[in-house]
Write a protein that holds these residues in place. Structure first.
Motif, PDB file in Angstrom:
ATOM      1  N   SER A  12       9.064 -42.520  23.045  1.00 31.98           N
ATOM      2  CA  SER A  12      10.133 -43.245  23.739  1.00 31.98           C
ATOM      3  C   SER A  12       9.838 -43.373  25.231  1.00 31.98           C
ATOM      4  CB  SER A  12      11.484 -42.545  23.556  1.00 31.98           C
ATOM      5  OG  SER A  12      12.046 -42.882  22.309  1.00 31.98           O
ATOM      6  N   ASP A  13       9.291 -42.314  25.789  1.00 34.72           N
ATOM      7  CA  ASP A  13       8.932 -42.365  27.210  1.00 34.72           C
ATOM      8  C   ASP A  13       7.882 -43.446  27.461  1.00 34.72           C
ATOM      9  OD1 ASP A  13      10.640 -40.263  27.504  1.00 34.72           O
ATOM     10  OD2 ASP A  13       9.079 -38.729  27.580  1.00 34.72           O
ATOM     11  N   ASP A  16       9.575 -46.889  27.199  1.00 34.71           N
ATOM     12  CA  ASP A  16      10.450 -47.170  28.332  1.00 34.71           C
ATOM     13  C   ASP A  16       9.714 -47.168  29.672  1.00 34.71           C
ATOM     14  OD1 ASP A  16      12.564 -47.318  26.582  1.00 34.71           O
ATOM     15  OD2 ASP A  16      13.194 -45.248  26.884  1.00 34.71           O
ATOM     16  N   LEU A  44       9.006 -48.215  16.321  1.00 32.62           N
ATOM     17  CA  LEU A  44      10.001 -47.585  17.190  1.00 32.62           C
ATOM     18  C   LEU A  44      10.512 -48.604  18.228  1.00 32.62           C
ATOM     19  CD1 LEU A  44      11.318 -44.768  17.554  1.00 32.62           C
ATOM     20  CD2 LEU A  44       9.714 -44.375  19.420  1.00 32.62           C
ATOM     21  N   THR A  48      14.354 -50.049  18.903  1.00 32.22           N
ATOM     22  CA  THR A  48      15.134 -50.157  20.145  1.00 32.22           C
ATOM     23  C   THR A  48      15.629 -51.586  20.342  1.00 32.22           C
ATOM     24  OG1 THR A  48      13.300 -50.673  21.634  1.00 32.22           O
ATOM     25  CG2 THR A  48      13.711 -48.358  21.198  1.00 32.22           C
TER      26      THR A  48
ATOM     27  N   GLY B  81      11.745 -32.137  20.809  1.00 32.29           N
ATOM     28  CA  GLY B  81      11.490 -33.562  20.981  1.00 32.29           C
ATOM     29  C   GLY B  81      11.453 -34.354  19.701  1.00 32.29           C
ATOM     30  N   ARG B 161      16.282 -38.335  28.336  1.00 35.80           N
ATOM     31  CA  ARG B 161      15.105 -38.733  27.568  1.00 35.80           C
ATOM     32  C   ARG B 161      15.149 -38.126  26.158  1.00 35.80           C
ATOM     33  NH1 ARG B 161      13.927 -43.045  29.145  1.00 35.80           N
ATOM     34  NH2 ARG B 161      12.377 -42.893  27.514  1.00 35.80           N
ATOM     35  N   HIS B 165      15.429 -40.258  22.665  1.00 36.92           N
ATOM     36  CA  HIS B 165      14.337 -40.193  21.701  1.00 36.92           C
ATOM     37  C   HIS B 165      14.812 -39.645  20.358  1.00 36.92           C
ATOM     38  CE1 HIS B 165      10.307 -40.446  20.356  1.00 36.92           C
ATOM     39  NE2 HIS B 165      10.028 -39.158  20.374  1.00 36.92           N
ATOM     40  N   ARG B 166      15.679 -38.645  20.399  1.00 36.55           N
ATOM     41  CA  ARG B 166      16.194 -38.106  19.148  1.00 36.55           C
ATOM     42  C   ARG B 166      17.015 -39.154  18.398  1.00 36.55           C
ATOM     43  NH1 ARG B 166      16.043 -32.385  18.507  1.00 36.55           N
ATOM     44  NH2 ARG B 166      16.915 -32.819  16.457  1.00 36.55           N
ATOM     45  N   ARG B 168      16.850 -42.449  18.665  1.00 34.22           N
ATOM     46  CA  ARG B 168      15.980 -43.531  18.193  1.00 34.22           C
ATOM     47  C   ARG B 168      15.209 -43.134  16.944  1.00 34.22           C
ATOM     48  NH1 ARG B 168      13.050 -45.371  23.697  1.00 34.22           N
ATOM     49  NH2 ARG B 168      14.746 -46.598  24.604  1.00 34.22           N
ATOM     50  N   GLN B 169      14.740 -41.886  16.910  1.00 30.30           N
ATOM     51  CA  GLN B 169      13.984 -41.442  15.730  1.00 30.30           C
ATOM     52  C   GLN B 169      14.858 -41.505  14.487  1.00 30.30           C
ATOM     53  OE1 GLN B 169      11.477 -37.733  16.340  1.00 30.30           O
ATOM     54  NE2 GLN B 169      12.477 -37.900  18.319  1.00 30.30           N
TER      55      GLN B 169
END
Ligand code: ZN
Lengths: 85, 184
Positions: A12-13, A16, A44, A48, B81, B161, B165-166, B168-169
């Motif tokens: 995700s980092d 983004d 992924l 989003t 994460g 963050r 991320h959690r 979205r997963q």
């Protein structure tokens, strides 16, 4: 050496644009060599985009009605100073 | 009336903020209270871009006050994460054991035209932990910048963050399962 699992942790980092230049570079290197991770990052990212396009929150009618009532009430009594509870 | 339009447009986001801090009924209450107090100001704000952020901040402040008064805290797990369901798809060397099979080749718009997927998304969004859902809603659906979300939700940048991320997963895993099975 960045492994697939490490990449999944920071995916995700990466999407983004929150990684440092060096981290981002090592992700790109990994993606060049690893098709599975390319699929993962692509999916992924699609996830989003899905969230961005999704207008969630069907408001329940009872809630809206209650807001309308309370606002109408407040507007009626507007001239008198609002009491705070 | 203008305010009715505003209430319908902005309440979902305000509820997303409030649900980060409070249970469902308290959250609705706070949002209602908010509308009553801001209604005079709404006309001045109409059409301005800062309105949404302004409303979200007001809601957040009220929620924080309420939490403080009741001396409760928002409980959140920022520890790991990776979602367990994703983590177990890697082998001991850190390579994929069960890689993603399908590409979500359709664009998001095409996917969302699929009403069943959209419903499934709603269902899974509402099943997310409040904190993850609020973060996702504000960041993705309402397109707030990171700093704004941190400010509104009172979380650090690194914690945001993790929440994003959690969340979205989980949604990723849901879409994947949906594409494979056609079922929610
Ligand atoms: Zn890989």
């Amino acid at each position: 050496m960045l492994m697939c699992r490490d990449l999944a942790v920071i995916a995700s980092d990466y999407i983004d644009g929150e990684l440092s230049g060096r981290q981002s570079l090592s992700v790109k290197m990994h993606l060049m060599m690893c098709r599975d991770c390319r699929t993962f990052i692509g999916n992924l990212r699609a996830t989003t985009d899905l969230m961005k396009g999704h207008s969630s929150g069907k408001l329940n009618e009872a809630f809206l009605q209650r807001v309308d009532e309370r606002v109408a009430e407040a507007l009626r009594t507007k001239t008198s100073p609002n009491k705070d509870k | 009336m203008a305010y009715q339009k505003a209430v319908r447009e902005y309440s979902p986001g305000m509820l997303a903020v409030a649900r980060f801090y409070l249970d469902h009924s308290s959250a609705e209450e706070v949002v209602q209270d908010c509308w009553v107090t801001v209604i005079d100001a709404i006309h001045k704000f109409e059409g301005r871009s800062g309105l949404k952020t302004w409303l979200h901040r007001i809601v957040a402040n009220r929620c924080k006050n309420k939490l403080r008064a009741s001396k409760r805290e928002v409980a959140t797990d920022f520890s790991e994460g990776l979602e367990p369901d994703l983590a177990e798809r890697f082998n001991a060397t850190g390579r994929w054991d069960l890689p993603p099979k399908l590409q979500f080749h359709d664009s998001a718009d095409t996917l969302l035209e699929n009403g069943a997927l959209s419903d499934c998304l709603d269902k899974h969004l509402s099943a997310l932990p409040e904190t993850q859902r609020s973060a996702l809603m504000l960041y993705e659906a309402h397109q707030h910048k990171s700093e704004e979300v941190c400010n509104i939700l009172d979380v650090s940048a690194s914690n945001l963050r993790v929440l994003l991320h959690r969340g979205r997963q989980k949604i990723f895993l849901m879409v994947e399962a949906f594409q494979e099975t056609g079922e929610c």
